[in-house]
Design an enzyme around this catalytic site. Structure first.
Site, mmCIF file in Angstrom:
data_model
loop_
_atom_site.group_PDB
_atom_site.id
_atom_site.type_symbol
_atom_site.label_atom_id
_atom_site.label_comp_id
_atom_site.label_asym_id
_atom_site.label_seq_id
_atom_site.Cartn_x
_atom_site.Cartn_y
_atom_site.Cartn_z
ATOM 1 N N ASN A 1 -2.050 0.057 6.809
ATOM 2 C CA ASN A 1 -1.539 -1.220 7.316
ATOM 3 C C ASN A 1 -0.631 -1.967 6.325
ATOM 4 O O ASN A 1 -0.539 -3.184 6.339
ATOM 5 C CB ASN A 1 -2.688 -2.102 7.826
ATOM 6 C CG ASN A 1 -3.663 -2.509 6.753
ATOM 7 O OD1 ASN A 1 -3.531 -2.089 5.603
ATOM 8 N ND2 ASN A 1 -4.630 -3.326 7.095
ATOM 9 N N THR B 1 -5.338 -7.436 10.530
ATOM 10 C CA THR B 1 -5.610 -6.154 9.858
ATOM 11 C C THR B 1 -5.120 -4.979 10.694
ATOM 12 O O THR B 1 -4.565 -4.013 10.191
ATOM 13 C CB THR B 1 -7.131 -6.001 9.616
ATOM 14 O OG1 THR B 1 -7.592 -7.153 8.937
ATOM 15 C CG2 THR B 1 -7.452 -4.758 8.799
ATOM 16 N N HIS C 1 -2.041 -5.638 1.550
ATOM 17 C CA HIS C 1 -3.346 -6.296 1.371
ATOM 18 C C HIS C 1 -3.123 -7.756 0.991
ATOM 19 O O HIS C 1 -2.161 -8.072 0.289
ATOM 20 C CB HIS C 1 -4.112 -5.595 0.237
ATOM 21 C CG HIS C 1 -5.308 -6.350 -0.259
ATOM 22 N ND1 HIS C 1 -6.547 -6.274 0.339
ATOM 23 C CD2 HIS C 1 -5.445 -7.230 -1.293
ATOM 24 C CE1 HIS C 1 -7.404 -7.056 -0.312
ATOM 25 N NE2 HIS C 1 -6.756 -7.649 -1.302
ATOM 26 N N GLU D 1 -9.690 -10.359 -7.779
ATOM 27 C CA GLU D 1 -8.727 -9.271 -7.538
ATOM 28 C C GLU D 1 -7.530 -9.362 -8.493
ATOM 29 O O GLU D 1 -7.012 -8.341 -8.950
ATOM 30 C CB GLU D 1 -8.263 -9.299 -6.079
ATOM 31 C CG GLU D 1 -9.386 -8.953 -5.116
ATOM 32 C CD GLU D 1 -8.976 -9.038 -3.643
ATOM 33 O OE1 GLU D 1 -7.817 -9.379 -3.352
ATOM 34 O OE2 GLU D 1 -9.828 -8.750 -2.792
ATOM 35 N N TYR E 1 -12.690 -1.510 -3.542
ATOM 36 C CA TYR E 1 -13.175 -1.647 -2.165
ATOM 37 C C TYR E 1 -14.702 -1.492 -2.057
ATOM 38 O O TYR E 1 -15.193 -1.142 -0.988
ATOM 39 C CB TYR E 1 -12.473 -0.632 -1.263
ATOM 40 C CG TYR E 1 -11.056 -1.041 -0.902
ATOM 41 C CD1 TYR E 1 -10.814 -2.166 -0.098
ATOM 42 C CD2 TYR E 1 -9.955 -0.324 -1.356
ATOM 43 C CE1 TYR E 1 -9.525 -2.557 0.226
ATOM 44 C CE2 TYR E 1 -8.653 -0.715 -1.030
ATOM 45 C CZ TYR E 1 -8.455 -1.826 -0.235
ATOM 46 O OH TYR E 1 -7.182 -2.215 0.096
ATOM 47 N N LYS F 1 0.828 -1.216 0.000
ATOM 48 C CA LYS F 1 0.000 0.000 0.000
ATOM 49 C C LYS F 1 0.867 1.273 0.000
ATOM 50 O O LYS F 1 2.080 1.215 0.289
ATOM 51 C CB LYS F 1 -0.934 -0.045 1.220
ATOM 52 C CG LYS F 1 -1.909 -1.222 1.183
ATOM 53 C CD LYS F 1 -2.922 -1.129 2.313
ATOM 54 C CE LYS F 1 -3.882 -2.303 2.280
ATOM 55 N NZ LYS F 1 -4.921 -2.200 3.333
HETATM 56 P P1 AMP Z 1 -10.060 -5.622 4.114
HETATM 57 O O1 AMP Z 1 -11.007 -5.782 2.960
HETATM 58 O O2 AMP Z 1 -10.449 -6.364 5.349
HETATM 59 O O3 AMP Z 1 -8.600 -5.733 3.716
HETATM 60 O O4 AMP Z 1 -10.226 -4.099 4.577
HETATM 61 C C1 AMP Z 1 -9.818 -3.104 3.720
HETATM 62 C C2 AMP Z 1 -8.890 -2.184 4.390
HETATM 63 O O5 AMP Z 1 -9.642 -1.168 5.017
HETATM 64 C C3 AMP Z 1 -8.010 -2.721 5.515
HETATM 65 O O6 AMP Z 1 -6.885 -3.409 5.044
HETATM 66 C C4 AMP Z 1 -7.623 -1.436 6.210
HETATM 67 O O7 AMP Z 1 -6.623 -0.723 5.465
HETATM 68 C C5 AMP Z 1 -8.913 -0.653 6.108
HETATM 69 N N1 AMP Z 1 -9.766 -0.810 7.294
HETATM 70 C C6 AMP Z 1 -10.407 -1.923 7.694
HETATM 71 N N2 AMP Z 1 -11.112 -1.692 8.835
HETATM 72 C C7 AMP Z 1 -10.895 -0.380 9.134
HETATM 73 C C8 AMP Z 1 -11.343 0.479 10.172
HETATM 74 N N3 AMP Z 1 -12.155 0.041 11.143
HETATM 75 N N4 AMP Z 1 -10.898 1.755 10.177
HETATM 76 C C9 AMP Z 1 -10.088 2.220 9.188
HETATM 77 N N5 AMP Z 1 -9.640 1.454 8.165
HETATM 78 C C10 AMP Z 1 -10.029 0.171 8.145
#
Ligand code: AMP
Length: 146
Positions: free
Chosen positions: A118, A97, A121, A132, A55, A15
């Protein structure tokens, strides 16, 4: 076609936070040393529109706008990785995560700075991995081992 690779591939993105901080090479080294093969790789940048598409499952979440702004804020590196049990093993390698909960030595433990920023991905299912992979790459850009 890579249909026969179902269950053996995952899509990763290094990222914008990790690219900016110069972590691409150490992260790739850790991935390869953990037994993953790179089938495709590119440095690219997401427009806000593409980030929203990628997303879209999160569009109702409170963090959606912020996530889109972040993911389109600079270059990313997208990668197709191959390994037996790629999706599961890669999620173990990257860690939780939220980096606060990521196990010691995982990529997020080492390189992530927050829940949003973070570092990396990893696809969450074999179905999503395929979807993806083709979001970022065409068949011609995917190089199988043999
Ligand atoms: P995921 O599809 O689970 O990878 O989620 C997408 C991305 O959204 C995560 O990798 C984080 O970068 C971000 N994300 C997920 N949950 C949160 C949250 N509660 N607050 C802010 N960013 C988040």
């Amino acid at each position: 076609m890579i249909d026969h690779m179902f269950g053996k591939i995952t899509l990763s993105i290094i990222k914008p936070d990790a690219v900016k901080k110069g972590y691409v090479v150490p992260i790739l080294s850790q991935i390869v040393q953990s037994g993953f093969h790179i089938l495709a790789i590119k440095m690219t940048e997401l427009s806000k529109q593409s980030a929203k598409k990628f997303y879209s499952e999160h569009k109702k979440k409170s963090f959606f706008e912020s996530l889109i702004t972040f993911m389109s804020s600079g270059p990313i590196v997208s990668i197709i990785l191959e390994k037996e049990n790629a999706v599961k093993d890669f999620r173990i390698l990257i860690g939780d995560t939220n980096p606060i909960h990521a196990k010691k030595g995982t990529i997020r433990n080492l390189y992530a700075s927050s829940l949003e920023k973070n570092a990396i991905h990893g696809s969450d299912s074999n179905q999503n991995a395929f979807k993806e992979c083709f979001f970022y790459f065409s068949n011609r850009e995917i190089f199988l081992k043999s």
